[in-house]
Design a protein around this motif. Structure first.
Motif, short mmCIF file in Angstrom:
data_model
loop_
_atom_site.label_atom_id
_atom_site.label_comp_id
_atom_site.label_asym_id
_atom_site.label_seq_id
_atom_site.Cartn_x
_atom_site.Cartn_y
_atom_site.Cartn_z
N MET A 73 11.95 12.19 -2.38
CA MET A 73 12.14 12.85 -3.67
C MET A 73 12.32 14.35 -3.44
O MET A 73 11.50 14.98 -2.77
CB MET A 73 10.93 12.61 -4.58
N SER A 74 13.37 14.89 -3.98
CA SER A 74 13.62 16.32 -3.87
C SER A 74 14.01 16.86 -5.24
O SER A 74 14.29 16.08 -6.16
CB SER A 74 14.72 16.60 -2.85
N GLY A 75 14.02 18.17 -5.36
CA GLY A 75 14.34 18.77 -6.65
C GLY A 75 13.43 18.28 -7.75
O GLY A 75 13.85 18.05 -8.88
N LEU A 76 12.14 18.14 -7.41
CA LEU A 76 11.20 17.54 -8.35
C LEU A 76 11.03 18.39 -9.60
O LEU A 76 11.03 19.63 -9.53
CB LEU A 76 9.86 17.29 -7.67
N LYS A 77 10.88 17.70 -10.72
CA LYS A 77 10.73 18.32 -12.03
C LYS A 77 9.41 17.89 -12.63
O LYS A 77 8.84 16.86 -12.24
CB LYS A 77 11.87 17.91 -12.95
N SER A 78 8.95 18.63 -13.61
CA SER A 78 7.68 18.28 -14.26
C SER A 78 7.75 16.88 -14.86
O SER A 78 6.75 16.15 -14.86
CB SER A 78 7.33 19.30 -15.33
N VAL A 82 17.13 10.13 -11.82
CA VAL A 82 16.79 10.55 -10.46
C VAL A 82 17.99 10.56 -9.53
O VAL A 82 17.86 10.95 -8.36
CB VAL A 82 15.68 9.67 -9.86
N LYS A 83 19.14 10.14 -10.00
CA LYS A 83 20.34 10.11 -9.16
C LYS A 83 20.64 11.50 -8.60
O LYS A 83 20.60 12.49 -9.32
CB LYS A 83 21.54 9.61 -9.96
N GLY A 84 20.91 11.52 -7.30
CA GLY A 84 21.22 12.79 -6.65
C GLY A 84 19.99 13.55 -6.18
O GLY A 84 20.12 14.54 -5.45
N ARG A 85 18.80 13.10 -6.59
CA ARG A 85 17.57 13.78 -6.19
C ARG A 85 16.66 12.89 -5.35
O ARG A 85 15.94 13.38 -4.49
CB ARG A 85 16.81 14.26 -7.42
N VAL A 138 0.85 -1.19 0.00
CA VAL A 138 0.00 0.00 0.00
C VAL A 138 0.89 1.23 0.00
O VAL A 138 1.61 1.50 0.97
CB VAL A 138 -0.94 0.02 1.21
N GLU A 139 0.81 1.99 -1.11
CA GLU A 139 1.60 3.21 -1.24
C GLU A 139 0.84 4.40 -0.68
O GLU A 139 -0.39 4.42 -0.68
CB GLU A 139 1.94 3.51 -2.69
N SER A 140 1.58 5.39 -0.23
CA SER A 140 0.99 6.65 0.22
C SER A 140 2.01 7.75 0.06
O SER A 140 3.20 7.49 -0.15
CB SER A 140 0.53 6.55 1.68
N GLY A 141 1.54 8.99 0.14
CA GLY A 141 2.45 10.13 0.12
C GLY A 141 2.48 10.91 -1.17
O GLY A 141 3.17 11.93 -1.25
N GLY A 142 1.76 10.45 -2.18
CA GLY A 142 1.74 11.19 -3.43
C GLY A 142 0.94 12.48 -3.30
O GLY A 142 0.29 12.73 -2.28
N GLY A 143 0.99 13.30 -4.34
CA GLY A 143 0.24 14.53 -4.33
C GLY A 143 0.75 15.51 -5.35
O GLY A 143 1.54 15.16 -6.24
N LEU A 144 0.31 16.75 -5.20
CA LEU A 144 0.70 17.84 -6.09
C LEU A 144 1.80 18.65 -5.43
O LEU A 144 1.67 19.05 -4.27
CB LEU A 144 -0.51 18.72 -6.39
N VAL A 145 2.88 18.89 -6.16
CA VAL A 145 4.00 19.65 -5.62
C VAL A 145 4.55 20.55 -6.71
O VAL A 145 4.48 20.23 -7.90
CB VAL A 145 5.08 18.70 -5.07
N GLN A 146 5.07 21.69 -6.31
CA GLN A 146 5.65 22.63 -7.28
C GLN A 146 7.03 22.16 -7.71
O GLN A 146 7.72 21.45 -6.96
CB GLN A 146 5.73 24.02 -6.66
N PRO A 147 7.45 22.56 -8.88
CA PRO A 147 8.83 22.23 -9.32
C PRO A 147 9.84 22.69 -8.28
O PRO A 147 9.72 23.79 -7.72
CB PRO A 147 8.96 23.01 -10.62
N GLY A 148 10.80 21.82 -8.03
CA GLY A 148 11.80 22.09 -7.01
C GLY A 148 11.42 21.60 -5.63
O GLY A 148 12.25 21.62 -4.71
N GLY A 149 10.19 21.18 -5.48
CA GLY A 149 9.71 20.73 -4.18
C GLY A 149 10.10 19.31 -3.85
O GLY A 149 10.83 18.64 -4.60
#
Length: 115
Positions: A82-87, A63-66, A5-16
């Protein structure tokens, strides 16, 4: 049989940042290799990161480094930080658990990166 069971997804701004969690049923979680995959609209499901039962980790180049995968065997849970998220990270993210002979998938959690 293993249920994921996965959780934690959602809408985030670029870089978030976001943290995905995958909780697994069963008492032998520690023996499974775990992974995160993702599937973007119109694309095939792709491997994001893996962590073996022994703790060996691999990442997709994109995704390496992010992104950081980790597991807590005491909680039967695997995480994807996940950090430094991109579109282009927008996708449904799926948790995977497997051995040499068996494979299990979660239902997926949507991650949308958009301003």
């Amino acid at each position: 049989q293993v249920q994921l069971v996965e959780s934690g997804g959602g809408l985030v701004q670029p870089g978030g940042s976001l943290r995905l969690s995958c909780a697994a049923s069963g008492s032998i979680f520690s023996t499974y290799a775990m992974a995160w995959h993702r599937q973007a609209p119109g694309k095939q499901r792709a491997l994001v990161a893996t962590i073996t039962s022994g703790g060996r980790i691999n990442y997709a180049d994109s995704v390496k480094g992010r992104f950081t995968i980790s597991r807590d065997n005491a909680k039967n849970t695997v995480y994807l930080e996940m950090s430094g998220l991109k579109s282009e990270d927008t996708a449904v993210y799926y948790c995977y658990a497997g051995t040499a002979t068996m494979a299990y998938w979660g239902q997926g959690t949507q991650v949308t990166v958009s301003s």
